[in-house]
Design a protein around this motif. Structure first.
Motif, PDB file in Angstrom:
ATOM      1  N   VAL A 179      -1.390  25.957  88.312  1.00 51.40           N
ATOM      2  CA  VAL A 179      -1.499  25.999  89.781  1.00 51.40           C
ATOM      3  C   VAL A 179      -2.767  26.778  90.170  1.00 51.40           C
ATOM      4  O   VAL A 179      -3.147  27.733  89.488  1.00 51.40           O
ATOM      5  N   CYS A 180      -3.407  26.365  91.253  1.00 53.35           N
ATOM      6  CA  CYS A 180      -4.604  27.044  91.764  1.00 53.35           C
ATOM      7  C   CYS A 180      -4.348  28.558  91.831  1.00 53.35           C
ATOM      8  O   CYS A 180      -3.348  29.006  92.401  1.00 53.35           O
ATOM      9  N   THR A 181      -5.265  29.325  91.262  1.00 54.89           N
ATOM     10  CA  THR A 181      -5.015  30.769  91.154  1.00 54.89           C
ATOM     11  C   THR A 181      -5.128  31.490  92.494  1.00 54.89           C
ATOM     12  O   THR A 181      -4.596  32.583  92.652  1.00 54.89           O
ATOM     13  N   PHE A 194      -4.897  18.922  98.438  1.00 53.82           N
ATOM     14  CA  PHE A 194      -3.441  18.810  98.507  1.00 53.82           C
ATOM     15  C   PHE A 194      -2.780  20.177  98.319  1.00 53.82           C
ATOM     16  O   PHE A 194      -1.719  20.470  98.879  1.00 53.82           O
ATOM     17  N   THR A 195      -3.469  21.043  97.548  1.00 51.58           N
ATOM     18  CA  THR A 195      -2.918  22.376  97.278  1.00 51.58           C
ATOM     19  C   THR A 195      -2.680  23.159  98.565  1.00 51.58           C
ATOM     20  O   THR A 195      -1.732  23.934  98.661  1.00 51.58           O
ATOM     21  N   PHE A 196      -3.538  22.956  99.561  1.00 51.59           N
ATOM     22  CA  PHE A 196      -3.357  23.686 100.822  1.00 51.59           C
ATOM     23  C   PHE A 196      -1.965  23.424 101.413  1.00 51.59           C
ATOM     24  O   PHE A 196      -1.324  24.329 101.951  1.00 51.59           O
ATOM     25  N   MET A 197      -1.535  22.168 101.328  1.00 50.35           N
ATOM     26  CA  MET A 197      -0.219  21.832 101.896  1.00 50.35           C
ATOM     27  C   MET A 197       0.900  22.534 101.137  1.00 50.35           C
ATOM     28  O   MET A 197       1.823  23.089 101.717  1.00 50.35           O
ATOM     29  N   LYS A 223     -11.679  26.137  86.856  1.00 46.10           N
ATOM     30  CA  LYS A 223     -10.448  25.567  86.292  1.00 46.10           C
ATOM     31  C   LYS A 223      -9.423  25.254  87.389  1.00 46.10           C
ATOM     32  O   LYS A 223      -8.775  24.224  87.373  1.00 46.10           O
ATOM     33  N   SER A 224      -9.335  26.165  88.358  1.00 48.18           N
ATOM     34  CA  SER A 224      -8.294  26.043  89.385  1.00 48.18           C
ATOM     35  C   SER A 224      -8.533  24.959  90.416  1.00 48.18           C
ATOM     36  O   SER A 224      -7.603  24.515  91.057  1.00 48.18           O
ATOM     37  N   CYS A 225      -9.784  24.616  90.665  1.00 47.18           N
ATOM     38  CA  CYS A 225     -10.084  23.934  91.921  1.00 47.18           C
ATOM     39  C   CYS A 225     -10.473  22.470  91.760  1.00 47.18           C
ATOM     40  O   CYS A 225     -11.596  22.146  91.383  1.00 47.18           O
ATOM     41  N   ASN A 226      -9.516  21.586  92.086  1.00 54.87           N
ATOM     42  CA  ASN A 226      -9.802  20.157  91.988  1.00 54.87           C
ATOM     43  C   ASN A 226     -10.805  19.706  93.034  1.00 54.87           C
ATOM     44  O   ASN A 226     -11.623  18.825  92.782  1.00 54.87           O
ATOM     45  N   SER A 227     -10.740  20.317  94.216  1.00 59.50           N
ATOM     46  CA  SER A 227     -11.636  19.889  95.303  1.00 59.50           C
ATOM     47  C   SER A 227     -13.089  19.980  94.878  1.00 59.50           C
ATOM     48  O   SER A 227     -13.905  19.141  95.245  1.00 59.50           O
TER      49      SER A 227
HETATM   50  S1  SF4 Z   1      -9.838  23.941  97.535  1.00 64.27           S
HETATM   51 FE1  SF4 Z   1      -9.674  24.643  95.398  1.00 64.27          FE
HETATM   52  S2  SF4 Z   1      -9.419  26.853  95.548  1.00 64.27           S
HETATM   53 FE2  SF4 Z   1      -8.959  25.999  97.583  1.00 64.27          FE
HETATM   54  S3  SF4 Z   1      -6.740  25.655  97.561  1.00 64.27           S
HETATM   55 FE3  SF4 Z   1      -7.688  23.746  96.911  1.00 64.27          FE
HETATM   56  S4  SF4 Z   1      -7.678  23.896  94.649  1.00 64.27           S
HETATM   57 FE4  SF4 Z   1      -7.341  25.975  95.430  1.00 64.27          FE
END
Ligand code: SF4
Length: 435
Positions: free
Chosen positions: A92-94, A129-132, A368-372
């Motif tokens: 999961v995004c750190t 998508f992680t923001f949601m 590593k964490s950030c797909n965007s």
């Molecule tokens: S943009 Fe990257 S760092 Fe920001 S929430 Fe999404 S995955 Fe995490």
């Protein structure tokens, strides 16, 4: 490589002191919110609606900023461990895990004061998508009201009228009513317009600061120094008078550096010899920020343009908040953030940076964490190398998880990359002909 290209700075600039005071004041108001009655809105950096939020007298809280600040204060390891213990996967995004851990450990913010619970969760960008998922977790924890602004991705490389109308309709029908309810105030378009006019002023000054890196030597580092420069405008202060003053002072300081022919300030002082000019794609590492910066500064490598400083708004292609079209301009802003651009648009932008800033190469810092950010980076690297004829480099670590920052590996890769730049330069220089 020694640090002989560095000189210690005498004192902090006026703009730095102002930014520090702005942050201290903001967090202190947040901490006192439960007593003073000031209410707060949690929201994210890309596509944030700071002017709109502030026009209702509400204070923004940016969870990503808290996460990166926790990393810089050496707290993220502990916070991530709390989140993983609670079942959040290693993948999961750190940022999310760091924020979650901070909340569970008492929600103490960057200045050591406690952050208030959100009065509203405003999800204003959905390109990641992680923001949601992040706000779903916070919604469960806080039982706070939630409003979501869906921002269409620029798949076709442009903003169409239908896309703009779609966002404006959501602002009118969903976001503004939610802000009215939580603040107890009616929407005041004149007040919003005043905030937007101040944003445009600050944006002009920010662009002048970023573009100063076209000079030789560059008076700024547009990545490591750049993250401080974009701080106020990307977070809680866009549209405020404080932000205008900050950017005015910063611009004056940077113009003075240009006039004196000075290089950027680094953690160990002023860089006196610019050996390499780089464009960097991707966010920095926050757990070892100064150590990471030194790996560049010790080699005389200066970042002259970066994409991370565009994640909360791309202003150097001409966009400014337009007070005459308040909701439309907010829609355009949200859709224009860097990570909402498709890959060909990103390639176009970075290629322009390499050329316009006369960079020696493009370096990707993959997270590593950030797909965007990370999706498509290698393909972009190859394309930009071909277009610009400049060598690309690739390093990897993470945002706020110290387990993924390996100084030895990063140093090795950077040293090889700088050697390659040196060799390229030597090969392209004309041979000296004996008289
Ligand atoms: S943009 Fe990257 S760092 Fe920001 S929430 Fe999404 S995955 Fe995490």
């Amino acid at each position: 490589m020694s640090t002989t290209t560095l000189e210690r700075p005498a004192q902090k600039d006026r703009s730095q002191l102002r930014q520090k005071a702005m942050i201290a004041d903001h967090y202190s108001r947040l901490a006192q919110g439960p007593e003073s009655g000031e209410r707060c809105v949690y929201t994210f950096v890309p596509g944030n609606l700071t002017e709109l939020v502030r026009s209702f007298g509400l204070l923004p809280v940016l969870p990503e900023i808290n996460a990166l600040q926790s990393a810089m204060r050496g707290k993220s390891k502990e916070y991530i461990a709390i989140a993983e213990k609670a079942g959040h996967s290693e993948d999961v995004c750190t940022y999310v895990k760091c924020d979650y851990g901070m909340m569970k450990a008492g929600n103490v913010g960057p200045t050591g004061e406690r952050l208030p619970q959100p009065d509203l969760l405003l999800l204003s960008y959905t390109g990641c998508f992680t923001f949601m998922k992040w706000f779903e977790i916070l919604r469960e924890e806080y039982a706070a009201p939630t409003v979501m602004l869906h921002v269409p991705y620029q798949a076709g490389g442009r903003v169409t009228p239908a896309m703009r109308d779609y966002v404006v309709a959501q602002l009118r029908e969903k976001v503004i009513p939610a802000l009215e309810q939580v603040s107890g105030r009616k929407y005041d378009e004149d007040r919003l317009k005043e905030c937007l006019a101040r944003s445009a002023r600050a944006e002009d000054d920010l662009v002048a600061v970023l573009e100063s890196a076209k000079h030789r030597p560059s008076p700024i580092d547009a990545y490591f120094g750049g993250v401080y420069y974009v701080g106020p405008i990307f977070s809680a202060f866009r549209g405020t008078e404080d932000a205008c003053l900050y950017y005015q002072e910063l611009r004056e300081e940077v113009e003075e550096r240009v006039r004196l022919g000075l290089g950027p300030i680094t953690p160990d002082g002023q860089l006196t010899r610019e050996r390499f000019r780089l464009v960097v794609e991707g966010p920095p590492n926050w757990t070892h920020f100064h150590e990471f910066w030194r790996l560049f500064a010790d080699e005389g490598a200066v970042v002259v343009a970066s994409t991370y400083t565009k994640v909360g708004g791309v202003y150097d292609t001409g966009f400014r908040h337009d007070p005459e079209h308040p909701l439309e301009t907010l829609a355009d802003y949200c859709m224009g953030c860097y990570t909402n651009l498709n890959l060909p648009s990103r390639v176009e932008l970075i290629s322009r940076y390499v050329t316009d800033y006369e960079a020696d190469g493009l370096l990707i810092h993959s997270i590593k964490s950030c797909n965007s950010f990370s999706a498509g980076q290698l393909a972009m690297l190859r394309e930009i190398e071909q277009r610009c004829g400049k060598p690309g480099g690739f390093i990897e670590s993470d945002l706020v998880d110290p387990r993924y920052f390996s100084p030895a590996n990063v140093r090795n890769r950077l040293e090889s990359y700088f050697q390659m730049l040196d060799q390229r330069r030597a090969a392209s220089e004309p041979m000296a002909v004996p008289a």
